[in-house]
Design a protein around this motif. Structure first.
Motif, PDB file in Angstrom:
ATOM      1  N   ASN A  85      31.593 -10.897   7.793  1.00 58.00           N
ATOM      2  CA  ASN A  85      30.577 -11.571   7.240  1.00 58.00           C
ATOM      3  C   ASN A  85      30.058 -10.663   6.018  1.00 58.00           C
ATOM      4  O   ASN A  85      30.177  -9.589   6.121  1.00 58.00           O
ATOM      5  N   GLU A  86      29.857 -11.345   4.873  1.00 55.02           N
ATOM      6  CA  GLU A  86      29.185 -10.918   4.017  1.00 55.02           C
ATOM      7  C   GLU A  86      28.265 -11.698   2.881  1.00 55.02           C
ATOM      8  O   GLU A  86      28.464 -12.976   3.173  1.00 55.02           O
ATOM      9  N   GLY A  87      27.257 -11.042   2.558  1.00 57.07           N
ATOM     10  CA  GLY A  87      26.190 -11.994   1.709  1.00 57.07           C
ATOM     11  C   GLY A  87      25.117 -11.540   1.321  1.00 57.07           C
ATOM     12  O   GLY A  87      25.072 -10.136   1.245  1.00 57.07           O
ATOM     13  N   ILE A  88      24.141 -12.127   1.025  1.00 60.30           N
ATOM     14  CA  ILE A  88      22.586 -11.451   0.554  1.00 60.30           C
ATOM     15  C   ILE A  88      21.839 -11.575   1.562  1.00 60.30           C
ATOM     16  O   ILE A  88      21.793 -12.548   2.593  1.00 60.30           O
ATOM     17  N   VAL A  89      21.105 -10.527   1.941  1.00 59.48           N
ATOM     18  CA  VAL A  89      20.030 -10.316   3.016  1.00 59.48           C
ATOM     19  C   VAL A  89      18.738 -11.168   2.452  1.00 59.48           C
ATOM     20  O   VAL A  89      18.246 -10.978   1.514  1.00 59.48           O
ATOM     21  N   GLN A  90      18.373 -12.299   3.297  1.00 61.56           N
ATOM     22  CA  GLN A  90      17.294 -12.841   3.066  1.00 61.56           C
ATOM     23  C   GLN A  90      16.196 -12.585   3.804  1.00 61.56           C
ATOM     24  O   GLN A  90      14.934 -12.872   3.235  1.00 61.56           O
ATOM     25  N   ARG A  91      16.314 -12.012   4.958  1.00 58.43           N
ATOM     26  CA  ARG A  91      15.031 -11.739   5.765  1.00 58.43           C
ATOM     27  C   ARG A  91      15.347 -10.707   6.785  1.00 58.43           C
ATOM     28  O   ARG A  91      16.730 -10.868   7.519  1.00 58.43           O
ATOM     29  N   ILE A  92      14.632  -9.907   6.936  1.00 55.87           N
ATOM     30  CA  ILE A  92      14.822  -8.966   8.370  1.00 55.87           C
ATOM     31  C   ILE A  92      13.712  -8.988   9.202  1.00 55.87           C
ATOM     32  O   ILE A  92      12.264  -8.413   8.689  1.00 55.87           O
ATOM     33  N   SER A  93      13.906  -9.342  10.202  1.00 52.85           N
ATOM     34  CA  SER A  93      12.809  -9.230  11.445  1.00 52.85           C
ATOM     35  C   SER A  93      12.926  -8.341  12.387  1.00 52.85           C
ATOM     36  O   SER A  93      14.158  -7.732  12.401  1.00 52.85           O
ATOM     37  N   VAL A  94      12.158  -8.306  13.460  1.00 53.79           N
ATOM     38  CA  VAL A  94      12.408  -7.195  14.445  1.00 53.79           C
ATOM     39  C   VAL A  94      13.621  -7.440  15.435  1.00 53.79           C
ATOM     40  O   VAL A  94      14.102  -6.622  16.211  1.00 53.79           O
ATOM     41  N   ARG A  95      14.111  -8.675  15.649  1.00 54.76           N
ATOM     42  CA  ARG A  95      15.103  -9.147  16.289  1.00 54.76           C
ATOM     43  C   ARG A  95      16.520  -9.523  15.576  1.00 54.76           C
ATOM     44  O   ARG A  95      17.633  -9.020  16.148  1.00 54.76           O
ATOM     45  N   ALA A  96      16.391  -9.832  14.435  1.00 55.10           N
ATOM     46  CA  ALA A  96      17.833 -10.475  13.871  1.00 55.10           C
ATOM     47  C   ALA A  96      17.537 -10.428  12.379  1.00 55.10           C
ATOM     48  O   ALA A  96      16.344 -10.427  11.781  1.00 55.10           O
ATOM     49  N   THR A  97      18.510 -10.520  11.539  1.00 58.77           N
ATOM     50  CA  THR A  97      18.633 -10.229  10.196  1.00 58.77           C
ATOM     51  C   THR A  97      19.361 -11.566   9.532  1.00 58.77           C
ATOM     52  O   THR A  97      20.262 -11.810  10.127  1.00 58.77           O
ATOM     53  N   GLU A  98      18.645 -12.042   8.928  1.00 55.17           N
ATOM     54  CA  GLU A  98      19.234 -13.355   7.976  1.00 55.17           C
ATOM     55  C   GLU A  98      20.081 -12.978   6.952  1.00 55.17           C
ATOM     56  O   GLU A  98      19.640 -12.535   5.931  1.00 55.17           O
ATOM     57  N   ILE A  99      21.624 -13.339   6.810  1.00 60.60           N
ATOM     58  CA  ILE A  99      22.523 -13.032   5.911  1.00 60.60           C
ATOM     59  C   ILE A  99      22.916 -14.439   5.366  1.00 60.60           C
ATOM     60  O   ILE A  99      23.436 -15.334   5.906  1.00 60.60           O
TER      61      ILE A  99
END
Length: 871
Positions: A694-708
């Motif tokens: 997977n590769e892309g732009i990080v959209q959100r970092i939460s305490v459980r998971a990260t959205e890319i």
């Protein structure tokens, strides 16, 4: 009955004797409340306040080995410097002050200003007495811990203990009893102080309501009495002012001259300073035909605030100087103060109206009104504020000379009627800008909503004054003028702050241009400065306007000071108490802890471990561990200083432990990994990362998971534990610089040096390509059919790489074709070795002699192969 009375009398005598013995044995016991059978004191005396409402807490039971009297006698008395004795003395002083405060509040039941100050003092006493209880808590804990160490006294049938231990236990028990009694008494005094504060609030509320809704019958007799009283007061004022002027000229000429000269010098300094420092903020440039909206807002706001503050400071300092040099007499001082207040009020409201309406500068006007409409509205507003100000001055005069109430009622009646008539007349004006947009033309009438509102308010004031509710009519008339002007100023300030903090707008203002030139700010820095300037204007407008509105609605300055104090010291939300000062102190301590941690890390790594030639990996581990430890300690200290109870975190820790025990290891692992990501920040929102497939732009970092988000607009949810445990590539970790490569192949006949020069010339004309590191061309290899080169260059922003590389490739093709440089494509040469080609080309015939056999010729085949014949 006689026998019962005699028994009760004997019991009282015995109890009194026992009390005397206890007092002689414990001098500090005199600090605790008297026993209920002591002679009652006079009502309102300091000692009578809490003893009737609070009974001292009973002392702890003495050891079983001694009788109560003997136990008390063996207890050593407390020294005068003991904290318990000092606390008891402080409680007694609070009781005395509270009793005095109660009497003063009862005597000033009609003085709202005095009641406001008494309420502040009562609340301060409540806090003070509670602080005394909190200060005794550590001493009580020490006593209790010492008693726990000594243990219980020996029971019946057990060996007797040492006399020293018994005396120590008795002393500690007596001290504990005194502290408990003193704490209970302090709490009762605090309750009394709070009750007094609430009673003062009720008195003030009733006083305001009674004054606001007081009813007076208006008839001819009242008007005649008011006229007579007005003539009498006018003559009194004339005589007072004349006699004061004669007194000042004869006996205070020097002081008066000094006060006047200092006032004039101060006024000149304020005017010059205000003009030099802030003149450009509120100066209208008439050469600008169409100024921007932000410029008009800024000029309107500062042209109202700065001159008003300057005049207020001048008037207050002048009054202070006259009072300091004893030029003002007691009968003339309130009159001068009222006149100064009238001048300040009229100036402020007039400044607001002229700032918004700008009757002489239509291009700087904030509202779409005609020139004549702006002038008429300014006149109406000036008359309304002048009438209200004169009514206020006349009310002060009536208070000075104790004029009849009918005079105050009639003056308020006339001022309310004048304001109401002005509102009704203003509703019939035609101030709205004409359809053509020319401010010089005749305007249009008000919209129906505004016209009906003005008429409704005016008619309501007339009716309220006519039926006898003069106080209500006067109050509403004053609020329409004063509160309306302040609200308009706050609104202009908010609009100005909003406009200035808009993107790339601060640099358009003269102040922004001045700051940018002086500080040499970039466009980004200037935009950030605009945000700060907008916030400053918000705070300034609210901090200036809100107190003025509160004071105009009947609140005293003491109330506002108390609210501000409570806002910054203690905010109660349910059972939680928040202190802004505590939060700021916690943040400051946390920042100091982080700074010290970073300094210690650098010092330990650069001095101790570097000189000891410690391995680089060990140094990094030690440095990281110290960073985590210091950050944790700084966080704990900051949280504790902010007033947050760390014991409440035990519930969270227990829940996590229970979850781990029930098989929530993955969730906890992702949670901890998320915390590590948020603290360590190996990547942030907006970074371009590569993890696994997977590769892309990080959209959100939460305490459980990260959205890319991928370039196909697909959102991938990656658990944080995978980002921690697996390799992760981040193109933008330190910066957004990226190296790009473009392979180029040319024919063998091309000159390599010419190709290299051509490629470097192509990239030198691209603005997005960095000059440092400079572009470079690498001669890679001798290919099968070409000379292979690679053009390498760096981009400041990797997101523009595709666009830049496309442009560079197109330019390379164009330049190569123009310079005759061939870019070959793969070619293959086929060479066929055939013997006796002529013989193979001849046709066969039966009459011809037979050729040699294939074996004789050495060919693989006997006959010709048509597939291998070349045309």
């Amino acid at each position: 009955m006689i026998h019962i009375a005699s028994l009760l009398s004997s019991a009282r005598v015995a109890l009194a004797a026992l009390s005397v013995c206890l007092i002689l044995a414990h001098p500090a016991a005199s600090q605790v409340p008297a026993v209920p059978d002591a002679p009652s004191q006079e009502e309102g005396s300091p000692a009578a306040l809490p003893t009737e409402a609070a009974t001292p807490a009973p002392a702890a039971d003495p050891p079983a080995s001694l009788p109560p009297a003997e136990s008390a006698a063996n207890a050593a008395p407390l020294s005068p410097d003991d904290p318990v004795v000092l606390a008891a003395q402080r409680v007694e002083k609070v009781i005395e002050r509270l009793a005095t405060l109660r009497r003063q509040a009862d005597a000033a039941a009609l003085d709202d200003r005095g009641l406001a100050e008494f309420k502040i003092q009562s609340d301060a006493l409540a806090r003070e007495v509670l602080d005394i209880s909190l200060e005794l808590r550590p001493r009580l804990n020490d006593v209790q811990a010492r008693l726990t160490e000594l243990g219980d006294p020996p029971g019946e049938g057990q060996p007797a203990e040492n006399a020293t231990v018994t005396q120590e236990r008795n002393r500690l028990t007596a001290t504990r009893s005194e502290i408990n009694a003193l704490t209970g008494r302090a709490e009762d005094v605090s309750i009394e102080a709070k009750a007094l504060s609430d009673r003062i609030s009720d008195i003030r509320r009733d006083l305001f309501t009674s004054q606001l809704f007081a009813h007076t019958d208006i008839d001819g007799a009242i008007l005649k009495d008011a006229l007579d009283s007005f003539a009498t007061d006018a003559e009194r004022v004339r005589r007072s002012v004349s006699s004061w002027l004669q007194f000042a000229v004869r006996f205070k000429a020097t002081q008066l001259a000094i006060a006047v000269l200092l006032s004039l010098a101060l006024a000149l300094a304020i005017l010059v300073g205000e003009y030099r420092l802030f003149g450009r903020l509120h100066r209208r440039d008439r050469t600008i035909d169409d100024p921007s909206y932000i410029s008009r807002l800024s000029v309107a706001f500062w042209s109202t605030i700065l001159p008003s503050l300057a005049l207020s400071f001048f008037l207050s300092s002048t009054y202070f100087l006259l009072r300091t040099f004893n030029v003002l007499r007691s009968d003339i001082s309130p009159l001068i103060a009222a006149v100064f207040a009238l001048i300040g009020l009229v100036f402020f409201v007039t400044a607001v109206s002229r700032a918004v309406l700008a009757p002489r500068a239509p291009n700087w006007r904030l509202v779409p009104v005609s020139n004549r409409g702006a002038r008429d509205l300014c006149i109406a507003i000036f008359l309304m504020v002048l009438v209200n100000g004169i009514d206020y001055v006349l009310a002060v005069i009536s208070e000075i000379y104790s004029s009849p109430v009918v005079l105050t009622v009639v003056k308020s009646l006339f001022s309310s009627i004048v304001v109401a008539l002005l509102l009704v007349l203003a509703s019939f004006l035609r101030p709205v800008l004409a359809d053509s947009g020319n401010p010089a033309e005749q305007g249009r009438a008000w919209p129906k909503t505004i016209a009906l509102t003005l008429r409704g308010v005016g008619i309501f004031l007339l009716l309220a004054a006519a039926i006898g509710y003069v106080g209500l009519a006067r109050f509403l008339a004053t609020q329409i003028v004063v509160t309306g002007a302040v609200v308009a100023t706050i609104y202009i300030g908010i609009l100005s702050g909003k406009a200035i903090s808009a993107p790339n707008r601060f640099g358009e203002t003269r102040v922004g241009q001045f700051i940018g030139n002086k500080l040499r700010l970039s466009s980004i820095g200037l935009d950030q400065a605009g945000i700060v300037a907008g916030l400053f204007i918000y705070v300034f407008a609210l901090a200036t306007g809100v107190p003025l509105i509160l004071m105009s609605w009947g609140f005293q300055p003491g109330d506002i000071r108390l609210w501000v104090y409570q806002l910054f010291t203690e905010i109660s939300v349910g059972t939680i108490r928040i202190s802004i000062f505590g939060i700021l102190g916690g943040i400051l301590l946390f920042a100091v802890g982080l700074i010290l941690t970073r300094w210690f890390q650098k010092w330990l790594d650069g001095n101790v471990m570097a000189r000891s030639q410690v391995d680089g990996g060990v140094r990094n581990s030690v440095r990281t561990g110290i960073g985590y430890l210091g950050t944790g300690i700084a966080g704990i200290v900051g949280i504790s200083a902010a007033g947050i109870d760390l014991s409440s975190l035990a519930l969270v820790a227990g829940a996590l432990s229970l979850g781990i025990g029930f098989g929530l290891q993955n969730i906890v692992s992702n949670f901890v990994s998320g915390l590590i990501l948020l603290v360590e920040r190996p990547f942030k929102v907006g970074d371009y990362v590569i993890t696994g497939a997977n590769e892309g732009i990080v959209q959100r970092i939460s305490v459980r998971a990260t959205e890319i988000e991928t370039f196909r607009r697909q959102t991938i949810i990656v658990p944080n534990s995978e980002l921690i445990n697996a390799p992760l590539g981040n193109w933008t970790h330190r910066n957004r610089v990226q190296r790009s490569e473009i392979p180029v192949s040319v024919a063998y006949e091309s000159d390599p040096e010419e190709v290299i020069a051509l490629l470097l010339d192509v990239v030198s004309k691209e603005e997005e390509i960095l000059k440092n590191p400079e572009p470079h061309v690498e001669f890679l290899r001798f290919g099968a059919s070409s000379l292979d080169f690679e053009l390498r260059f760096h981009l400041a922003d990797f997101t523009k790489g595709l666009e830049v590389r496309n442009r560079v490739r197109v330019e390379i093709v164009r330049r190569c074709r123009a310079n005759g440089i061939v870019m070959p494509f793969p070619q293959r040469d086929v060479t066929l070795h055939v013997r006796d080609l002529e013989m193979l080309m001849q046709p066969r015939s039966s009459s011809s002699p037979s050729p040699k056999s294939s074996a004789e010729r050495g060919d693989l085949q006997g006959g010709p192969d048509d597939d291998k014949l070349l045309p």
